[in-house]
Design a protein around this motif. Sequence first.
Motif, mmCIF file in Angstrom:
data_model
loop_
_atom_site.group_PDB
_atom_site.id
_atom_site.type_symbol
_atom_site.label_atom_id
_atom_site.label_comp_id
_atom_site.label_asym_id
_atom_site.label_seq_id
_atom_site.Cartn_x
_atom_site.Cartn_y
_atom_site.Cartn_z
ATOM 1 N N UNK A 54 0.826 -1.214 0.000
ATOM 2 C CA UNK A 54 0.000 0.000 0.000
ATOM 3 C C UNK A 54 0.855 1.257 0.000
ATOM 4 N N UNK A 55 1.934 1.246 0.768
ATOM 5 C CA UNK A 55 2.842 2.397 0.807
ATOM 6 C C UNK A 55 3.496 2.600 -0.561
ATOM 7 N N UNK A 56 3.834 1.503 -1.238
ATOM 8 C CA UNK A 56 4.429 1.594 -2.564
ATOM 9 C C UNK A 56 3.470 2.183 -3.585
ATOM 10 N N UNK A 57 2.222 1.767 -3.541
ATOM 11 C CA UNK A 57 1.207 2.308 -4.458
ATOM 12 C C UNK A 57 0.999 3.790 -4.175
ATOM 13 N N UNK A 58 0.892 4.144 -2.889
ATOM 14 C CA UNK A 58 0.720 5.555 -2.518
ATOM 15 C C UNK A 58 1.910 6.396 -2.988
ATOM 16 N N UNK A 59 3.111 5.866 -2.811
ATOM 17 C CA UNK A 59 4.324 6.564 -3.253
ATOM 18 C C UNK A 59 4.268 6.808 -4.753
ATOM 19 N N UNK A 97 6.124 11.135 -4.908
ATOM 20 C CA UNK A 97 7.238 11.506 -4.035
ATOM 21 C C UNK A 97 8.436 10.629 -4.377
ATOM 22 N N UNK A 98 9.629 11.107 -4.056
ATOM 23 C CA UNK A 98 10.833 10.376 -4.447
ATOM 24 C C UNK A 98 11.129 9.169 -3.558
ATOM 25 N N UNK A 99 11.002 9.333 -2.235
ATOM 26 C CA UNK A 99 11.405 8.266 -1.319
ATOM 27 C C UNK A 99 10.326 8.061 -0.275
ATOM 28 N N UNK A 100 10.113 6.808 0.108
ATOM 29 C CA UNK A 100 9.191 6.497 1.199
ATOM 30 C C UNK A 100 9.817 5.421 2.060
ATOM 31 N N UNK A 101 10.021 5.744 3.315
ATOM 32 C CA UNK A 101 10.473 4.771 4.303
ATOM 33 C C UNK A 101 9.232 4.344 5.077
#
Length: 114
Positions: free
Chosen positions: A63-68, A73-77
Amino acid sequence: MYSATKAFVIAFSQKVAAELRERGVIVTALCPGQVDTLFNTPEMLSTNAYRTNKPESAERVANAGVELFLNGREIRVVGWKNRLIAKLPLITPGGILMKIKMNLASPQPLKPKI
Protein backbone atom coordinates in the motif's frame (compact mmCIF):
# COMPACT_ATOMS: atom_id res chain seq x y z
CA MET A 1 27.91 -4.39 1.25
CA TYR A 2 24.15 -4.40 1.82
CA SER A 3 24.15 -0.94 3.43
CA ALA A 4 26.36 0.46 0.68
CA THR A 5 24.05 -0.92 -1.99
CA LYS A 6 21.00 0.62 -0.30
CA ALA A 7 22.73 4.00 -0.07
CA PHE A 8 23.66 3.82 -3.76
CA VAL A 9 20.13 2.93 -4.88
CA ILE A 10 18.65 5.85 -2.91
CA ALA A 11 21.25 8.35 -4.17
CA PHE A 12 20.94 7.07 -7.74
CA SER A 13 17.14 7.23 -7.61
CA GLN A 14 17.24 10.82 -6.34
CA LYS A 15 19.69 11.87 -9.06
CA VAL A 16 17.70 10.23 -11.87
CA ALA A 17 14.47 11.72 -10.46
CA ALA A 18 16.02 15.20 -10.51
CA GLU A 19 17.31 14.79 -14.06
CA LEU A 20 14.01 13.50 -15.46
CA ARG A 21 11.53 15.61 -13.46
CA GLU A 22 11.21 18.28 -16.19
CA ARG A 23 10.32 15.56 -18.72
CA GLY A 24 7.44 14.34 -16.55
CA VAL A 25 9.15 11.12 -15.50
CA ILE A 26 8.66 10.13 -11.86
CA VAL A 27 11.31 8.01 -10.16
CA THR A 28 10.61 6.64 -6.69
CA ALA A 29 12.46 4.52 -4.12
CA LEU A 30 10.49 2.44 -1.64
CA CYS A 31 12.41 1.61 1.56
CA PRO A 32 10.28 -0.96 3.35
CA GLY A 33 12.66 -2.11 6.06
CA GLN A 34 11.91 -5.62 7.27
CA VAL A 35 8.85 -7.19 5.68
CA ASP A 36 6.94 -10.17 7.02
CA THR A 37 7.37 -12.68 4.17
CA LEU A 38 8.40 -16.29 3.63
CA PHE A 39 11.87 -14.92 2.77
CA ASN A 40 12.58 -14.50 6.50
CA THR A 41 14.51 -17.45 7.87
CA PRO A 42 14.49 -18.58 11.51
CA GLU A 43 18.07 -17.27 11.77
CA MET A 44 17.02 -13.83 10.57
CA LEU A 45 14.07 -13.76 12.93
CA SER A 46 16.37 -14.59 15.86
CA THR A 47 18.49 -11.43 15.44
CA ASN A 48 18.17 -8.41 17.69
CA ALA A 49 17.14 -6.35 14.65
CA TYR A 50 14.00 -8.44 14.15
CA ARG A 51 13.28 -8.66 17.86
CA THR A 52 13.44 -4.88 18.37
CA ASN A 53 11.86 -3.82 15.06
CA LYS A 54 9.11 -6.21 14.01
CA PRO A 55 8.67 -6.66 10.25
CA GLU A 56 5.94 -4.68 8.48
CA SER A 57 3.16 -6.63 6.80
CA ALA A 58 3.55 -7.17 3.06
CA GLU A 59 0.12 -5.55 2.59
CA ARG A 60 1.20 -2.36 4.40
CA VAL A 61 4.40 -2.14 2.36
CA ALA A 62 2.50 -2.73 -0.90
CA ASN A 63 0.00 0.00 0.00
CA ALA A 64 2.84 2.40 0.81
CA GLY A 65 4.43 1.59 -2.56
CA VAL A 66 1.21 2.31 -4.46
CA GLU A 67 0.72 5.55 -2.52
CA LEU A 68 4.32 6.56 -3.25
CA PHE A 69 3.86 5.88 -6.95
CA LEU A 70 0.53 7.71 -7.20
CA ASN A 71 1.75 10.77 -5.27
CA GLY A 72 5.06 11.01 -7.08
CA ARG A 73 7.24 11.51 -4.03
CA GLU A 74 10.83 10.38 -4.45
CA ILE A 75 11.41 8.27 -1.32
CA ARG A 76 9.19 6.50 1.20
CA VAL A 77 10.47 4.77 4.30
CA VAL A 78 7.73 2.53 5.72
CA GLY A 79 7.17 2.50 9.49
CA TRP A 80 8.13 5.04 12.14
CA LYS A 81 10.92 2.88 13.57
CA ASN A 82 12.45 2.49 10.12
CA ARG A 83 12.30 6.27 9.61
CA LEU A 84 14.06 6.74 12.94
CA ILE A 85 16.71 4.17 12.05
CA ALA A 86 17.24 5.86 8.69
CA LYS A 87 17.95 9.18 10.43
CA LEU A 88 20.20 7.68 13.11
CA PRO A 89 23.45 7.98 11.10
CA LEU A 90 22.93 11.74 10.82
CA ILE A 91 23.16 12.24 14.59
CA THR A 92 25.26 9.30 15.83
CA PRO A 93 29.09 9.20 15.92
CA GLY A 94 30.55 6.51 13.64
CA GLY A 95 32.02 4.32 16.39
CA ILE A 96 28.77 4.17 18.31
CA LEU A 97 26.79 3.55 15.12
CA MET A 98 29.02 0.59 14.26
CA LYS A 99 28.40 -0.93 17.72
CA ILE A 100 24.64 -0.51 17.23
CA LYS A 101 24.81 -2.21 13.82
CA MET A 102 26.88 -5.10 15.19
CA ASN A 103 24.40 -5.57 18.06
CA LEU A 104 21.40 -5.55 15.72
CA ALA A 105 23.00 -8.19 13.50
CA SER A 106 23.71 -10.48 16.46
CA PRO A 107 21.38 -13.29 17.46
CA GLN A 108 19.34 -12.87 20.60
CA PRO A 109 21.18 -14.06 23.68
CA LEU A 110 20.18 -17.50 24.76
CA LYS A 111 17.98 -17.62 27.83
CA PRO A 112 18.96 -20.22 30.41
CA LYS A 113 16.55 -23.13 30.72
CA ILE A 114 15.06 -23.53 34.15
